[in-house]
Design a protein around this motif. Structure first.
Motif, PDB file in Angstrom:
ATOM      1  N   TRP A  36       0.816  -1.212   0.000  1.00 16.59           N
ATOM      2  CA  TRP A  36       0.000   0.000   0.000  1.00 16.59           C
ATOM      3  C   TRP A  36       0.852   1.265   0.000  1.00 16.59           C
ATOM      4  N   ARG A  68       2.605   1.626  -3.711  1.00 18.27           N
ATOM      5  CA  ARG A  68       1.609   1.061  -4.626  1.00 18.27           C
ATOM      6  C   ARG A  68       2.129   1.006  -6.064  1.00 18.27           C
ATOM      7  N   GLU A  77       2.327  -2.369  -8.207  1.00 16.73           N
ATOM      8  CA  GLU A  77       1.640  -2.519  -9.480  1.00 16.73           C
ATOM      9  C   GLU A  77       2.627  -2.835 -10.606  1.00 16.73           C
TER      10      GLU A  77
END
Length: 164
Positions: free
Chosen positions: A111, A114, A118
């Motif tokens: 988180w 991120r 990704e």
């Protein structure tokens, strides 16, 4: 009443791993996306769904390793690689805010970094596509090389984003 993808996966298990692997993303993908867009997927559901999916990915890797090590026909790898690609295309969506609590080995960096997470998922998509293309060519040496690359990409993500 909603039918959760995890329950659907259990119902499809009797159909066999390749049938389930082929159908599950098709049946659950739209549900996951729509539910998350509406904020309807709880953190616990997201954790359960990603655990089930990752177990399926591990089973694919184990089966592909058997094919690579055994020197058998590589055509079956293509179907497995395709399922892996579909799974990892939607992988970041299985980590919504709040799903860092509970029975999960996801590190806080999923988180807090991120973009990096990704990118790691996108790298896995590229690696599994390459694996599928190699399998489609029928070239066992290319499949073995792409399998090693896929495993390395998997491990790189684990080092950064999965707690031991």
């Amino acid at each position: 009443m909603r039918l959760k993808p995890l329950l659907l996966a259990g119902a499809l298990a009797a159909a066999g791993p390749l049938t389930t692997a082929a159908l599950l993303p098709t049946l659950t993908g739209p549900w996951i996306g729509a539910a998350q867009a509406q904020g309807a997927v709880s953190a616990g559901d997201a954790i359960a769904e990603r655990k089930a999916g990752l177990k399926r990915m591990a089973a694919h890797m184990e089966a592909i390793k058997g094919i690579v090590d055994g020197g058998g026909a590589v055509a079956p790898v293509a179907e497995r690689a395709q399922d892996m690609t579909r799974f990892f295309e939607g992988f970041p969506a299985l980590f919504p805010p709040g799903s860092d609590q509970g029975e999960t080995r996801a590190r806080p960096e999923v988180w807090s970094d991120r973009a990096g997470f990704e990118k790691a998922a996108a790298n896995m998509v590229l690696a599994t596509r390459k694996l599928g293309e190699a399998a489609g060519s029928g070239d066992a040496a290319a499949v073995a090389a792409a399998f090693r690359e896929t495993g390395g990409t998997c491990g790189a993500c684990h080092r950064s984003y999965r707690a031991r």
